[in-house]
Scaffold this motif. Structure first.
Motif, PDB file in Angstrom:
ATOM      1  N   ALA A 263       0.323  -1.198   0.017  1.00 35.16           N
ATOM      2  CA  ALA A 263      -0.157   0.019  -0.169  1.00 35.16           C
ATOM      3  C   ALA A 263       0.765   0.660   0.032  1.00 35.16           C
ATOM      4  O   ALA A 263       0.408   2.228   0.053  1.00 35.16           O
ATOM      5  CB  ALA A 263      -1.207  -0.384   0.781  1.00 35.16           C
ATOM      6  N   GLU A 264       1.812   1.077  -0.369  1.00 38.01           N
ATOM      7  CA  GLU A 264       2.845   2.527  -0.236  1.00 38.01           C
ATOM      8  C   GLU A 264       3.823   2.063  -1.405  1.00 38.01           C
ATOM      9  O   GLU A 264       4.183   1.304  -2.427  1.00 38.01           O
ATOM     10  CB  GLU A 264       3.974   2.197   1.008  1.00 38.01           C
ATOM     11  N   LEU A 265       3.737   3.299  -2.288  1.00 38.95           N
ATOM     12  CA  LEU A 265       4.479   3.436  -3.916  1.00 38.95           C
ATOM     13  C   LEU A 265       5.820   3.554  -4.227  1.00 38.95           C
ATOM     14  O   LEU A 265       6.547   4.690  -3.609  1.00 38.95           O
ATOM     15  CB  LEU A 265       3.492   5.114  -4.569  1.00 38.95           C
ATOM     16  N   CYS A 266       6.344   2.169  -4.575  1.00 39.06           N
ATOM     17  CA  CYS A 266       7.499   1.682  -3.895  1.00 39.06           C
ATOM     18  C   CYS A 266       8.260   1.510  -5.005  1.00 39.06           C
ATOM     19  O   CYS A 266       9.524   1.336  -5.428  1.00 39.06           O
ATOM     20  CB  CYS A 266       7.997   0.299  -2.924  1.00 39.06           C
ATOM     21  N   GLY A 267       8.033   2.027  -6.242  1.00 38.76           N
ATOM     22  CA  GLY A 267       8.569   2.292  -7.533  1.00 38.76           C
ATOM     23  C   GLY A 267       7.931   1.504  -8.557  1.00 38.76           C
ATOM     24  O   GLY A 267       6.665   1.391  -8.586  1.00 38.76           O
ATOM     25  N   VAL A 268       8.233   1.276 -10.130  1.00 36.23           N
ATOM     26  CA  VAL A 268       8.115   0.777 -10.879  1.00 36.23           C
ATOM     27  C   VAL A 268       6.843  -0.093 -11.071  1.00 36.23           C
ATOM     28  O   VAL A 268       6.128   0.334 -11.679  1.00 36.23           O
ATOM     29  CB  VAL A 268       9.181   0.679 -11.905  1.00 36.23           C
ATOM     30  N   ASP A 269       7.373  -1.269 -10.003  1.00 37.51           N
ATOM     31  CA  ASP A 269       6.954  -2.638 -10.012  1.00 37.51           C
ATOM     32  C   ASP A 269       5.815  -2.523  -8.723  1.00 37.51           C
ATOM     33  O   ASP A 269       5.333  -3.558  -8.454  1.00 37.51           O
ATOM     34  CB  ASP A 269       7.376  -3.768 -10.610  1.00 37.51           C
TER      35      ASP A 269
END
Length: 319
Positions: A263-269
């Motif tokens: 639930a945390e934007l952590c990168g491209v994938d």
């Protein structure tokens, strides 16, 4: 003056009825002694842990408070639009209310009371949900990494030798938490990739197995960037932070396979960081750990980035 010779305005009974209706609506919205089961879930899934109803109740209570405030505001807007509109026969500016200390004090005090009540219930429930003083039945180290998840089952499993308290792969976990690990827990692990699939549901991601009715402590660590561990029907999520260890406990009370995600934007994938949670009987859970040991998945995968001295001191003081 009215046609019958009375000075009473025909609008007054209507005003009184509208005021009574608004008052009754506020009382019904705020003063009924209902539980979370009496209200709609308002977008939340069905709770599947013993702790989740507390979260759902807080969510519903916040909506009820917002609805009560909304009803009051909408009522005042309609009241002003209906009964204080410009007269067709009079063009002068209506009486203005300025520098009315009681009204201005009311506008200040009421929001403070609302925020204070919401803060109290949020702080109360948060302290309960994050309490890890109870000794867990099961401990799982959840390892987040780009772009999947690993699960270290910190258990004394037949066929696996070692000790979680001294295992180098778990050095990122602070001593106050490690000292609570079971003695001589050789452990087993499971790790996934974005292409991993659950064999029963074909849902993407690795599968975390948990026993029904047992208190599970999740110890969250990251190998790279900030992730967030979210099992959707648990209604509980927590950040997975490199160099910082978070932990919380739940007790699953419903068997089945449930969806989890980062639930945390952590990168491209980031969108591919999915996983599954399979809640089974304690006997089937123990059998699964034995199966992992038989596959050779014994010991532990690296938990994550080692903590700084400052962070270790903070955790020592807080745990």
């Amino acid at each position: 003056m009215s046609p019958n010779g009375s000075d009473r305005s025909p609008r007054r009974p209507m005003r009184r009825k509208l005021l009574q209706a608004l008052t009754a609506g506020l009382v019904l919205a705020t003063a009924t002694g209902c539980t979370y089961k009496d209200f709609p879930r308002l977008g939340m899934p069905t709770p599947t842990t013993e702790e989740a109803p507390r979260i759902l109740s807080l969510w519903q209570g916040s909506w009820a408070a917002a609805l009560a405030v909304g009803v009051l505001v909408w009522g005042l807007i309609l009241w002003s639009a209906m009964f204080h509109r410009r007269s067709r026969t009079k063009v002068e500016v209506p009486p203005q209310t300025r520098y009315n200390m009681p009204i201005e004090a009311l506008y200040t005090v009421v929001p403070i009371i609302i925020i204070s009540v919401l803060f109290y219930f949020t702080a109360r429930d948060e302290s309960k949900l994050l309490d890890t003083s109870k000794k867990p039945d099961v401990t799982v180290n959840v390892v987040g990494f780009q772009w999947s998840w690993g699960f270290n089952y910190i258990e004394n499993v037949p066929g696996s030798s070692g000790d979680a308290k001294t295992d180098k792969n778990l050095d990122a976990i602070p001593d106050p938490l490690r000292n609570q690990f079971p003695a001589n827990a050789g452990g087993v692990y499971d790790v996934g990739t974005p292409g991993t699939r659950n064999p029963q549901t074909n849902n993407p991601g690795p599968t975390l197995w948990l026993p029904k009715g047992k208190t599970v402590r999740f110890v969250l660590t990251s190998r790279d960037v900030i992730h967030s561990f979210w099992v959707v029907p648990f209604l509980m999520k927590q950040d997975v932070i490199p160099g910082h260890t978070n932990a919380f406990q739940v007790t699953p009370n419903k068997e089945g396979t449930f969806l989890g995600k980062c639930a945390e934007l952590c990168g491209v994938d980031h969108s591919r960081m999915l996983f599954n949670v399979k809640v089974v009987s304690p006997e089937r859970y123990a059998q699964h750990l034995k199966e992992l040991a038989q596959k050779g998945q014994t010991g532990y995968i690296p938990a994550g980035i080692a903590q700084t001295s400052h962070e270790k001191n903070q955790r020592t003081n807080n745990l």
